[in-house]
Design an enzyme around this catalytic site. Structure first.
Site, short mmCIF file in Angstrom:
data_model
loop_
_atom_site.label_atom_id
_atom_site.label_comp_id
_atom_site.label_asym_id
_atom_site.label_seq_id
_atom_site.Cartn_x
_atom_site.Cartn_y
_atom_site.Cartn_z
CG ASP A 4 -2.20 0.85 1.03
OD1 ASP A 4 -1.78 2.28 0.45
OD2 ASP A 4 -3.17 0.60 1.56
CG HIS A 19 -3.16 4.73 -0.20
ND1 HIS A 19 -3.61 3.40 -0.85
CD2 HIS A 19 -4.35 5.63 -1.27
CE1 HIS A 19 -4.17 3.55 -1.85
NE2 HIS A 19 -4.57 4.46 -2.11
#
Length: 137
Positions: free
Chosen positions: A15, A17
Site C-alpha cells: 500500500d 497511500h
C-alpha cells in the site's frame, strides 16, 4: 502526559497511500505520543524491528488498498516470537476488499490478535482517545 508512550506507525504491505499516515502522525504526535512513522509499504518485519529497537508500546497499522486482512495476518504471532508479547496492536482504514459488515471485519481482526480495529473514515481523535484509555493517560 506524564509518561511518553512510543508508537510505531506505518502503512502495511504494498500500500502506497501516504496522506492518511501523515495526518495520523501529526495528530498523534501533537497529542503527546512519541511516534515512529515508518511511512508506506512497510513489511511486518519492519514494524517488529522498529518496535523492538524503540521499545514501543504499540504498533499502529494502516491500510487503504483493501488487502489489510492478508497483510496483517500473523503479525501478533510474529510479535510474540520477537518478545513483544505485551505490545498493543491497532489497525484501521480500508482493511478488507469490497463492502463487508464492519462487525464481522472487526471480529476477524480481533481473532488475529488486534486490540483495536477501526473502520474507514475514523478520526484521529478516536484513536488518540483509545490510546489514552489503553495506556491509562
Amino acid at each position: 502526559m506524564d509518561k511518553k508512550v512510543t508508537l510505531v506507525l506505518g502503512v502495511i504491505g504494498a500500500d502506497v497511500h501516504a496522506v492518511g499516515i501523515k495526518i495520523l502522525d501529526y495528530a498523534i504526535s501533537n497529542a503527546g505520543f512519541n511516534v515512529i512513522n515508518l511511512g508506506v509499504m512497510v513489511s511486518q518485519e519492519e514494524f517488529i524491528n522498529a518496535a523492538v529497537e524503540s521499545a514501543a508500546d504499540a504498533i499502529l497499522v494502516s491500510s487503504l488498498y483493501g488487502h489489510g486482512e492478508i497483510d496483517c495476518r500473523g503479525l501478533r504471532e510474529k510479535c510474540d516470537e520477537a518478545g513483544l508479547t505485551d505490545i498493543k496492536l491497532y489497525v484501521g482504514g480500508n482493511i478488507v476488499v469490497g463492502k463487508s459488515d464492519f462487525a464481522e471485519v472487526k471480529e476477524t481482526f480481533v481473532k488475529m490478535g488486534y486490540d483495536r480495529v477501526y473502520p474507514p473514515g475514523t478520526s484521529p481523535e478516536t484513536c488518540i482517545r483509545d490510546l489514552k484509555i489503553d495506556f491509562d493517560l
